[in-house]
Scaffold this active site. Structure first.
Site, PDB file in Angstrom:
ATOM      1  N   THR A 190       0.832  -1.196   0.000  1.00  0.00           N
ATOM      2  CA  THR A 190       0.000   0.000   0.000  1.00  0.00           C
ATOM      3  C   THR A 190       0.869   1.248   0.000  1.00  0.00           C
ATOM      4  OG1 THR A 190      -1.754   1.162   1.191  1.00  0.00           O
ATOM      5  CG2 THR A 190      -0.204  -0.075   2.517  1.00  0.00           C
ATOM      6  N   CYS A 191       0.306   2.317  -0.502  1.00  0.00           N
ATOM      7  CA  CYS A 191       0.947   3.637  -0.474  1.00  0.00           C
ATOM      8  C   CYS A 191      -0.181   4.650  -0.650  1.00  0.00           C
ATOM      9  CB  CYS A 191       2.010   3.770  -1.559  1.00  0.00           C
ATOM     10  SG  CYS A 191       1.369   3.767  -3.234  1.00  0.00           S
ATOM     11  N   GLY A 192       0.147   5.898  -0.815  1.00  0.00           N
ATOM     12  CA  GLY A 192      -0.882   6.925  -0.926  1.00  0.00           C
ATOM     13  C   GLY A 192      -1.723   6.831  -2.179  1.00  0.00           C
TER      14      GLY A 192
END
Length: 89
Positions: A66-68
């Site tokens: 996950t990331c932004g």
């Protein structure tokens, strides 16, 4: 690391590991994914249980990267895939 986007709250997912995508790339202006041996070393150093993720019937085999925005999370997912971690979706 502090949240770089104004107005967004920083957070932490319990049990998560931090693997910065840039650690999985070669240096230089034209960056590429590291060779498999280097990927394996970097991910193992970050605490990713690769042996459990690549052996059928061992552990859950579940990984969420996950990331932004999802852009850099894809690089981590590609690195895992290159090492034999099955992609579910």
């Amino acid at each position: 690391a502090p949240e770089p986007r104004p107005g967004m709250r920083g957070g932490h997912i319990p049990g998560s590991l931090n693997v910065p995508f840039a650690d999985l790339l070669t240096p230089g202006p034209a960056r590429a994914l590291l060779p498999p041996d280097a990927l394996r070393s970097r991910l193992l150093a970050a605490g990713v249980p690769l042996d459990e993720l690549t052996r059928p019937g061992v552990g859950t085999g579940a990984v969420v990267s996950t990331c932004g925005s999802g852009m850099t999370a894809c690089i981590v997912g590609l690195a895992l895939h290159q090492l034999g971690v099955p992609l579910e979706r």
